[in-house]
Design a protein around this motif. Structure first.
Motif, mmCIF file in Angstrom:
data_model
loop_
_atom_site.group_PDB
_atom_site.id
_atom_site.type_symbol
_atom_site.label_atom_id
_atom_site.label_comp_id
_atom_site.label_asym_id
_atom_site.label_seq_id
_atom_site.Cartn_x
_atom_site.Cartn_y
_atom_site.Cartn_z
ATOM 1 N N GLU A 1 -0.454 20.654 -12.988
ATOM 2 C CA GLU A 1 -0.700 21.280 -12.078
ATOM 3 C C GLU A 1 -0.798 20.406 -10.708
ATOM 4 O O GLU A 1 -0.909 18.652 -10.896
ATOM 5 C CB GLU A 1 -2.472 21.813 -12.273
ATOM 6 C CG GLU A 1 -2.882 22.509 -13.041
ATOM 7 C CD GLU A 1 -4.462 23.150 -13.605
ATOM 8 O OE1 GLU A 1 -4.991 23.616 -14.153
ATOM 9 O OE2 GLU A 1 -5.238 21.965 -13.541
ATOM 10 N N LYS B 1 4.381 30.232 -12.648
ATOM 11 C CA LYS B 1 3.577 29.860 -12.020
ATOM 12 C C LYS B 1 1.921 30.846 -12.630
ATOM 13 O O LYS B 1 2.244 31.462 -12.756
ATOM 14 C CB LYS B 1 3.760 29.977 -10.707
ATOM 15 C CG LYS B 1 5.018 29.384 -9.555
ATOM 16 C CD LYS B 1 5.169 29.416 -8.620
ATOM 17 C CE LYS B 1 5.305 30.447 -8.155
ATOM 18 N NZ LYS B 1 5.941 30.519 -6.844
ATOM 19 N N ARG B 2 0.954 29.943 -11.689
ATOM 20 C CA ARG B 2 -0.239 30.273 -12.473
ATOM 21 C C ARG B 2 -1.317 29.552 -11.736
ATOM 22 O O ARG B 2 -1.484 28.643 -11.142
ATOM 23 C CB ARG B 2 -0.727 30.399 -13.954
ATOM 24 C CG ARG B 2 0.161 31.205 -14.992
ATOM 25 C CD ARG B 2 0.105 32.935 -14.759
ATOM 26 N NE ARG B 2 0.166 33.548 -15.701
ATOM 27 C CZ ARG B 2 2.022 34.332 -15.311
ATOM 28 N NH1 ARG B 2 2.323 34.098 -14.037
ATOM 29 N NH2 ARG B 2 2.672 34.927 -16.154
ATOM 30 N N PRO B 3 -2.791 30.404 -11.402
ATOM 31 C CA PRO B 3 -4.097 29.951 -10.945
ATOM 32 C C PRO B 3 -4.283 28.403 -11.996
ATOM 33 O O PRO B 3 -3.657 29.136 -12.953
ATOM 34 C CB PRO B 3 -4.769 30.317 -10.926
ATOM 35 C CG PRO B 3 -4.117 32.284 -11.071
ATOM 36 C CD PRO B 3 -2.878 31.654 -11.568
ATOM 37 N N LYS C 1 -7.650 30.558 -6.449
ATOM 38 C CA LYS C 1 -6.464 31.852 -6.299
ATOM 39 C C LYS C 1 -5.167 31.457 -6.464
ATOM 40 O O LYS C 1 -4.466 31.483 -7.203
ATOM 41 C CB LYS C 1 -6.172 32.855 -6.505
ATOM 42 C CG LYS C 1 -7.964 33.493 -6.036
ATOM 43 C CD LYS C 1 -8.253 34.775 -6.106
ATOM 44 C CE LYS C 1 -9.926 36.020 -6.311
ATOM 45 N NZ LYS C 1 -10.236 35.009 -6.759
ATOM 46 N N ARG C 2 -4.406 30.425 -5.631
ATOM 47 C CA ARG C 2 -3.501 29.418 -5.288
ATOM 48 C C ARG C 2 -2.797 29.485 -6.874
ATOM 49 O O ARG C 2 -3.226 28.911 -7.916
ATOM 50 C CB ARG C 2 -3.812 28.378 -4.565
ATOM 51 C CG ARG C 2 -4.223 28.284 -3.651
ATOM 52 C CD ARG C 2 -3.138 28.380 -2.357
ATOM 53 N NE ARG C 2 -1.790 27.991 -2.331
ATOM 54 C CZ ARG C 2 -2.379 27.399 -0.768
ATOM 55 N NH1 ARG C 2 -3.212 26.946 -0.239
ATOM 56 N NH2 ARG C 2 -0.876 26.408 -1.295
ATOM 57 N N GLN C 3 -1.434 30.219 -6.808
ATOM 58 C CA GLN C 3 -0.724 29.301 -8.273
ATOM 59 C C GLN C 3 0.190 28.072 -7.971
ATOM 60 O O GLN C 3 0.902 27.929 -7.556
ATOM 61 C CB GLN C 3 0.236 30.164 -7.569
ATOM 62 C CG GLN C 3 -0.485 31.794 -8.350
ATOM 63 C CD GLN C 3 1.140 32.565 -9.012
ATOM 64 O OE1 GLN C 3 2.334 32.634 -9.077
ATOM 65 N NE2 GLN C 3 0.049 34.240 -8.826
ATOM 66 N N ARG D 1 -0.177 25.785 -10.841
ATOM 67 C CA ARG D 1 -0.439 25.489 -12.418
ATOM 68 C C ARG D 1 0.962 25.809 -13.035
ATOM 69 O O ARG D 1 1.334 26.848 -12.711
ATOM 70 C CB ARG D 1 -1.624 25.736 -12.867
ATOM 71 C CG ARG D 1 -1.301 25.513 -14.300
ATOM 72 C CD ARG D 1 -1.963 26.532 -15.282
ATOM 73 N NE ARG D 1 -2.249 26.508 -16.395
ATOM 74 C CZ ARG D 1 -2.255 28.150 -17.266
ATOM 75 N NH1 ARG D 1 -2.723 28.979 -17.160
ATOM 76 N NH2 ARG D 1 -2.422 27.631 -19.209
#
Length: 183
Positions: free
Chosen positions: A42, A153-155, A167-169, A171
């Motif tokens: 992250e 890519k995830r939050p 909420k930003r991706q 991770r």
């Protein structure tokens, strides 16, 4: 194994985060070489990132984050786990990449799907806070063979308090890898 040079870490944090995937985390203790392949990370982008520890400013805890790139930022969380970050970008910027999961390669016992489990399996604790990742006993290296990775890519996990930053991706993980955390 070729250790990553300081210049690798002295770049944009998101770029460093994605390029850490597939690299080897190496820790030598008591004559045992432990190696884990980094499969999930992250990115924490500095004091303006409300999920980053550095958002609270320069403190005794965050001092390492404000230092030069290529050092380990290790902290204790929930009173039970250590977590390890890699400091990135220029000195004073206070950004880092959290190592969330590794795939065991050599002498890595137990589960490694989560930042606390990574540190437990690799024998990483507070004594390594501020440790230079260009040392001979604790470093990150290129693997012997590189492979093409599909990166998801995830939050980030567990940062709901960080408002829009939650909420930003930021991770990143290797698609289909069995050692990626469940969160």
């Amino acid at each position: 194994m070729q250790k990553l040079p300081r210049s690798f870490y002295d770049r944009n944090t998101v770029l460093v985060a994605t390029e850490l995937l597939g690299k080897w985390l190496v820790r030598v203790t008591d004559g045992i070489e432990r190696i884990g392949r980094i499969v999930e990370v992250e990115a924490y982008l500095g004091p303006h990132d409300l999920a980053a520890h550095s958002s609270k400013g320069l403190t005794a805890r965050t001092k390492v984050m404000f230092g030069p790139p290529g050092y380990a930022y290790v902290y204790f969380i929930y009173g039970i786990h250590y977590c390890m970050n890699v400091v990135t970008e220029r000195e004073g910027h206070a950004s880092a990449v959290l190592l969330r999961a590794i795939e065991p390669v050599k002498s890595v016992p137990g589960r490694t799907q989560g930042p606390g489990l990574v540190c437990k399996a690799m024998h990483i604790d507070k004594l390594l806070n501020g440790h230079d990742l260009l040392s001979d006993d604790f470093f990150i290296a290129d693997p012997p063979q590189t492979e093409r990775l599909l990166i998801i890519k995830r939050p980030r996990v567990g940062v709901a308090y960080a408002r829009h930053w939650a909420k930003r991706q930021l991770r990143f993980y290797i698609k289909g890898n069995a050692y990626v955390s469940r969160s």
